[in-house]
Scaffold this motif. Structure first.
Motif, mmCIF file in Angstrom:
data_model
loop_
_atom_site.group_PDB
_atom_site.id
_atom_site.type_symbol
_atom_site.label_atom_id
_atom_site.label_comp_id
_atom_site.label_asym_id
_atom_site.label_seq_id
_atom_site.Cartn_x
_atom_site.Cartn_y
_atom_site.Cartn_z
ATOM 1 N N ILE A 482 6.025 7.640 54.668
ATOM 2 C CA ILE A 482 5.269 8.455 55.618
ATOM 3 C C ILE A 482 4.386 9.458 54.886
ATOM 4 C CG2 ILE A 482 5.454 10.155 57.495
ATOM 5 C CD1 ILE A 482 7.989 8.720 58.406
ATOM 6 N N LEU A 483 4.913 10.048 53.818
ATOM 7 C CA LEU A 483 4.096 10.961 53.009
ATOM 8 C C LEU A 483 2.878 10.231 52.445
ATOM 9 C CD1 LEU A 483 6.660 13.102 50.942
ATOM 10 C CD2 LEU A 483 5.239 13.825 52.860
ATOM 11 N N MET A 484 3.088 9.003 51.989
ATOM 12 C CA MET A 484 1.999 8.195 51.443
ATOM 13 C C MET A 484 0.937 7.923 52.509
ATOM 14 S SD MET A 484 2.241 4.323 49.871
ATOM 15 C CE MET A 484 3.410 4.757 48.591
ATOM 16 N N ILE A 485 1.394 7.560 53.705
ATOM 17 C CA ILE A 485 0.465 7.274 54.813
ATOM 18 C C ILE A 485 -0.345 8.520 55.160
ATOM 19 C CG2 ILE A 485 0.331 6.657 57.263
ATOM 20 C CD1 ILE A 485 2.910 4.962 56.770
ATOM 21 N N ARG A 486 0.327 9.653 55.211
ATOM 22 C CA ARG A 486 -0.336 10.909 55.593
ATOM 23 C C ARG A 486 -1.387 11.335 54.576
ATOM 24 N NH1 ARG A 486 3.928 15.264 58.065
ATOM 25 N NH2 ARG A 486 1.972 16.428 58.257
ATOM 26 N N GLU A 487 -0.992 11.272 53.304
ATOM 27 C CA GLU A 487 -1.828 11.868 52.275
ATOM 28 C C GLU A 487 -2.713 10.834 51.564
ATOM 29 O OE1 GLU A 487 0.998 13.911 49.860
ATOM 30 O OE2 GLU A 487 1.718 15.145 51.530
ATOM 31 N N GLU A 488 -2.083 9.798 51.014
ATOM 32 C CA GLU A 488 -2.843 8.865 50.185
ATOM 33 C C GLU A 488 -3.692 7.905 51.010
ATOM 34 O OE1 GLU A 488 -0.481 7.140 47.000
ATOM 35 O OE2 GLU A 488 0.956 8.769 47.211
ATOM 36 N N PHE A 489 -3.234 7.561 52.225
ATOM 37 C CA PHE A 489 -4.024 6.685 53.083
ATOM 38 C C PHE A 489 -5.034 7.458 53.928
ATOM 39 C CE2 PHE A 489 -0.927 2.815 53.425
ATOM 40 C CZ PHE A 489 -0.918 2.741 52.046
ATOM 41 N N GLY A 490 -4.978 8.780 53.887
ATOM 42 C CA GLY A 490 -5.942 9.595 54.629
ATOM 43 C C GLY A 490 -5.677 9.673 56.123
ATOM 44 N N TYR A 491 -4.430 9.334 56.532
ATOM 45 C CA TYR A 491 -4.123 9.297 57.967
ATOM 46 C C TYR A 491 -4.287 10.672 58.622
ATOM 47 C CZ TYR A 491 -1.612 8.168 62.288
ATOM 48 O OH TYR A 491 -1.265 7.966 63.611
ATOM 49 N N GLU A 492 -3.888 11.711 57.907
ATOM 50 C CA GLU A 492 -3.972 13.053 58.484
ATOM 51 C C GLU A 492 -5.432 13.470 58.695
ATOM 52 O OE1 GLU A 492 -1.767 17.224 57.519
ATOM 53 O OE2 GLU A 492 -0.670 15.373 57.118
ATOM 54 N N TYR A 508 0.208 19.543 67.905
ATOM 55 C CA TYR A 508 1.202 18.647 68.495
ATOM 56 C C TYR A 508 1.270 17.341 67.711
ATOM 57 C CZ TYR A 508 3.655 15.533 71.632
ATOM 58 O OH TYR A 508 4.550 14.619 72.137
ATOM 59 N N LEU A 509 0.113 16.819 67.285
ATOM 60 C CA LEU A 509 0.111 15.578 66.502
ATOM 61 C C LEU A 509 0.881 15.760 65.195
ATOM 62 C CD1 LEU A 509 -3.562 14.306 66.987
ATOM 63 C CD2 LEU A 509 -1.548 13.910 68.409
ATOM 64 N N LEU A 510 0.693 16.905 64.553
ATOM 65 C CA LEU A 510 1.439 17.188 63.324
ATOM 66 C C LEU A 510 2.932 17.307 63.614
ATOM 67 C CD1 LEU A 510 -0.935 19.766 61.582
ATOM 68 C CD2 LEU A 510 -0.503 17.405 60.888
ATOM 69 N N GLU A 511 3.253 17.853 64.783
ATOM 70 C CA GLU A 511 4.653 17.970 65.190
ATOM 71 C C GLU A 511 5.295 16.582 65.280
ATOM 72 O OE1 GLU A 511 7.866 20.171 67.523
ATOM 73 O OE2 GLU A 511 6.212 20.920 66.354
ATOM 74 N N LEU A 513 4.347 13.848 63.671
ATOM 75 C CA LEU A 513 4.478 13.328 62.307
ATOM 76 C C LEU A 513 5.637 13.977 61.560
ATOM 77 C CD1 LEU A 513 0.965 12.849 60.641
ATOM 78 C CD2 LEU A 513 2.806 11.195 60.826
ATOM 79 N N ASN A 514 5.722 15.306 61.669
ATOM 80 C CA ASN A 514 6.791 16.030 60.981
ATOM 81 C C ASN A 514 8.159 15.625 61.501
ATOM 82 O OD1 ASN A 514 5.020 17.504 59.351
ATOM 83 N ND2 ASN A 514 4.764 19.101 60.885
ATOM 84 N N THR A 515 8.259 15.386 62.800
ATOM 85 C CA THR A 515 9.530 14.952 63.390
ATOM 86 C C THR A 515 9.928 13.579 62.862
ATOM 87 O OG1 THR A 515 9.112 16.242 65.396
ATOM 88 C CG2 THR A 515 10.714 14.452 65.564
ATOM 89 N N LEU A 516 8.948 12.677 62.752
ATOM 90 C CA LEU A 516 9.227 11.348 62.180
ATOM 91 C C LEU A 516 9.718 11.469 60.742
ATOM 92 C CD1 LEU A 516 6.216 9.251 63.542
ATOM 93 C CD2 LEU A 516 8.616 9.073 64.224
ATOM 94 N N GLU A 517 9.125 12.378 59.992
ATOM 95 C CA GLU A 517 9.563 12.606 58.610
ATOM 96 C C GLU A 517 11.027 13.034 58.564
ATOM 97 O OE1 GLU A 517 7.287 15.312 56.309
ATOM 98 O OE2 GLU A 517 5.591 13.962 56.060
ATOM 99 N N GLU A 518 11.394 13.960 59.451
ATOM 100 C CA GLU A 518 12.771 14.460 59.462
ATOM 101 C C GLU A 518 13.755 13.336 59.796
ATOM 102 O OE1 GLU A 518 13.957 17.535 58.593
ATOM 103 O OE2 GLU A 518 11.896 17.840 57.909
ATOM 104 N N ILE A 519 13.406 12.494 60.775
ATOM 105 C CA ILE A 519 14.283 11.363 61.133
ATOM 106 C C ILE A 519 14.370 10.389 59.964
ATOM 107 C CG2 ILE A 519 14.543 9.367 62.670
ATOM 108 C CD1 ILE A 519 13.184 11.051 64.863
ATOM 109 N N ALA A 520 13.240 10.212 59.278
ATOM 110 C CA ALA A 520 13.190 9.250 58.159
ATOM 111 C C ALA A 520 14.090 9.662 56.994
ATOM 112 C CB ALA A 520 11.755 9.096 57.674
ATOM 113 N N LYS A 521 14.327 10.952 56.827
ATOM 114 C CA LYS A 521 15.103 11.444 55.673
ATOM 115 C C LYS A 521 16.507 10.852 55.616
ATOM 116 C CE LYS A 521 12.740 15.882 55.008
ATOM 117 N NZ LYS A 521 12.840 17.362 55.153
#
Length: 732
Positions: A482-492, A508-511, A513-521
């Motif tokens: 998810i970090l890769m998608i956000r940053e390296e793929f330019g998704y954000e 809200y959109l960042l919320e 994404l951030n929630t998905l990151e927390e679940i992914a951990k």
């Protein structure tokens, strides 16, 4: 014996129900309009049912000639059940929503006019379904599909216009973030009236047409006026302008109307509720009586006294004083955690000690707050019931995007998956590129794009970089992906541009994404992550079956109105959530309506608790520093004013030259305002230190003043004591 006392004594023996003096007066007031202002937990439904029973048993009204109108089907059913329990031998009384009443009128009106009609609400899969129709119109106007969030906002926008009876030439004055909302609405209205041989009608139309029928057809109006001798409306703070208009016409002749409401619990202005109508009640009904049911039977002294003081910061309200004879129990707890990620763990730790889970609720402003809590509750095997079953987090387009990015890594030849997300790669590909990819081939989408002759070099370089990342993806954890998608793929970056173009709320959109990151951990593979999301989505849907079980309740503040629990946890109480930045900005501009509604919303949350109320905030969220909600600080000041003053000292920086003037006695205080009543919102003033400004907000203790470059919140007592402020008009 006083009037009605025999009835009250009889019911006390039969039902064990004892009314206080104000409740008895409300029951006995049977002629003309009555506004009954009922504080939280004041027994309004009991009083209303007793009043109906009194009208039948003592006054002699026929039950069929009494009409009780409420806000929702659930409330109508609750009142009906309560009436049957209190008066099992009496014939039934009509309990219904205002929409049900309006539909009766519309049906009769259309029959008389020989108008064929079709209701377009509900789950009808035909093209004459309101939501499907709006989706088609959005796509026709904007050339792309509408998101679920945009559809909800569009529905709210249309409902607002209808319920406020906004004339067509004023539609453009109602704002909406959905692109071309006005154009879509205009097309929607035209289609309903000319698209078929039937008139298409939605729920909002039922109200406006019923109101029109009463205004145009005197025979129908007379029939309904004569049908009922007495009308009662419950939860009237949630009633819209058109709904009030219908009721007004119904009681025009006899004016036997009992309106039960609480202006302090009006929290649906976005759904066209009109709290101002209650404040103007005696202008509409000059002979109206107003009674205040201020005794709270629900909550402990600790909660009632603080909540009563808290709501008084609002000025546009009736001056009520909620009180209780219940004893003290547990002081309100204010807890500030170091980080947002500790909130769910803290709640799990507290709740796991409890046995009676049905008496526990976790309340929040936004549905997004429930997702990580849902995840934590599942892991801790704590059952829950989610009040807002329409939470669409797991069907959000960002969730689907992230899953599609991951799905592509398992087969980079899948053009069908790439087609769903190619616009999110920050590559600026055209539809023609996708059409080329659809030709038969055994190569990956990246290899085929690199062979494209009309891609520019910078695009090809990016394709190569993405291809490399996809080779690495299988070895990474879902969190890293998810970090890769956000940053390296330019998704954000793509999200930000979409927000600017389409009016999405980036926070809200960042919320999401951030929630998905927390679940992914907590997951080790992308398959495990996808399965986890599916599992949580299923849990959310099936939680409705836990309603009557030993399970905690999760609810937004809005949906919790009318409920009560022994223990209530209010969470995510930070600046930007409650109040929102928009509400703060409106206040800065001298507009207090949005902030006052936010205060009422917080008050509704507080007053759900019987004995234990805990307010949770934190200092950091997703790596960023955050501030506790202004409302948490307000509560802290009410509970411990001295401790609050120590931790929040009033700092007034004085420029050196001004300090020198004061020391030498050069400051002229002759024209300084000495009466606190003169510090009114909108007053232009001059502060001896900060210069010219305008008062934009005022409480008993403080006032906010907007100066040229900033705003300041100042102590009223300090300004008076030192003669710091004078009115601009008094300055020569």
């Amino acid at each position: 014996m006083p009037v009605g006392e025999e009835f009250f004594n009889r019911k006390r023996k039969e039902l064990g129900v004892s009314l206080n003096d104000v409740q008895k007066r409300a029951v006995l007031n049977i002629e003309g309009p009555l506004l009954l202002l009922a504080s939280p937990g004041s027994g309004k439904t009991t009083t209303l049912i007793m009043k109906i029973g009194y009208l039948i048993e003592e006054v002699g009204l026929e039950p069929a000639r009494i009409k009780a109108v409420t806000f929702s089907n659930a409330s109508a059913n609750d009142m009906k059940e309560r009436y049957q329990r209190f008066f099992p031998t009496l014939p039934p009384v009509e309990f219904s929503t205002i929409h049900s009443l309006a539909f009766q009128v519309v049906r009769e009106y259309f029959y008389k006019k020989q108008i064929q009609y079709h209701i377009i609400e509900g789950s009808d899969p035909s093209r004459f379904n309101k939501k499907l129709l709006l989706r088609d119109l959005f796509k026709a106007v904007n050339h792309k599909s509408i998101t679920d969030e945009q559809l909800e906002e569009l529905l709210t926008y249309i409902s607002l216009i209808k319920n406020k009876l906004v004339p067509q030439d004023k539609w453009s004055t109602i704002s909406c973030d959905v692109p071309n909302a006005l154009q879509i609405f205009q097309k929607y209205e035209r289609f309903k009236r000319s698209g078929t041989d039937q008139l298409l009608v939605d729920y909002d139309d039922m109200l406006t047409i019923a109101n029109q029928a009463f205004g145009k057809d005197h025979a129908i109006l007379a029939k309904y006026q004569q049908k009922y001798d007495y009308l009662l409306t419950d939860e009237s703070q949630d009633t819209s302008f058109v709904q009030h208009a219908i009721i007004e016409k119904l009681v025009q002749k006899h004016q036997n109307l009992c309106v039960v409401a609480d202006d302090d619990q009006s929290i649906y202005s976005w759904r066209a509720a009109e709290p101002q109508y209650l404040l103007n009640f005696q202008k509409v009904y000059p002979d109206a009586q107003i009674l205040m049911m201020e005794q709270n039977y629900r909550s402990s002294q600790d909660i009632v006294s603080v909540a009563n003081t808290f709501i008084k910061q609002n000025k546009n309200r009736y001056n009520k004083n909620m009180f209780t004879e219940n004893p003290t129990h547990t002081p309100i707890t204010l807890k500030t955690l170091a980080d947002y990620q500790y909130q769910s763990n803290y709640l799990i730790d507290q709740i796991s000690k409890e046995e009676n889970l049905r008496e526990i609720a976790v309340l929040y402003r936004n549905n997004a707050s429930s997702i990580l809590l849902l995840d934590a509750l599942d892991k801790a095997h704590i059952p829950f019931y989610m009040k807002d079953a329409n939470n669409r987090f797991f069907s959000h387009w960002i969730v689907e995007d992230i899953l599609n990015f991951m799905r592509l890594s398992y087969d980079v030849k899948r053009v069908d998956i790439f087609e769903r997300i190619y616009s999110k790669f920050h590559l600026y590909l055209k539809k023609s590129h996708i059409q080329q990819l659809k030709r038969p081939s055994h190569e990956s989408v990246f290899d085929r794009l690199l062979k494209s002759t009309d891609l520019q070099e910078w695009q090809k370089e990016k394709v190569k970089a993405y291809q490399s990342r996809y080779h690495q993806m299988q070895k990474k954890t879902p969190f890293q992906v998810i970090l890769m998608i956000r940053e390296e793929f330019g998704y954000e970056k793509v999200m930000k541009k979409m927000s600017e173009k389409l009016g999405f709320k980036m926070d809200y959109l960042l919320e999401v994404l951030n929630t998905l990151e927390e679940i992914a951990k907590s997951t080790q593979s992308m398959v495990e992550f996808a399965n986890r999301l599916d599992h949580l989505a299923s849990l959310l849907k099936t939680s409705k079956y836990n309603k009557q079980q030993n399970a905690i309740t999760l609810s937004t503040f809005h949906s919790a109105k009318g409920l009560e629990f022994a223990k209530v946890y209010m969470i995510d109480l930070i600046k930007g959530v409650i109040p929102t930045q928009s509400e703060e900005d409106q206040l800065e501009e001298g507009k207090s309506e949005e902030m006052e509604e936010a205060v009422r919303l917080f008050y509704v949350g507080m007053t759900r608790a019987k004995t234990h109320l805990e307010l949770l905030s934190y200092s950091k969220r997703f790596g960023k520093k955050v501030s506790p909600s202004k409302f948490v600080r307000d509560v802290k000041r009410i509970i411990s004013p001295e401790e609050f003053q120590k931790s929040h000292p009033t700092k007034t920086a004085i420029p050196k030259n001004k300090a020198r003037q004061q020391k030498n006695g050069n400051a002229d205080q002759t024209n300084a305002i000495k009466d606190p009543a003169k510090f009114l919102v909108g007053l232009k003033i001059k502060h001896r230190i900060f210069g010219i400004g305008e008062i934009t907000y005022r409480t008993d203790d403080t006032m906010k003043i907007r100066f040229e470059k900033y705003s300041k919140t100042l102590s009223v007592d300090t300004c008076l004591e030192h003669g710091l402020i004078e009115a601009v008009d008094s300055i020569s």
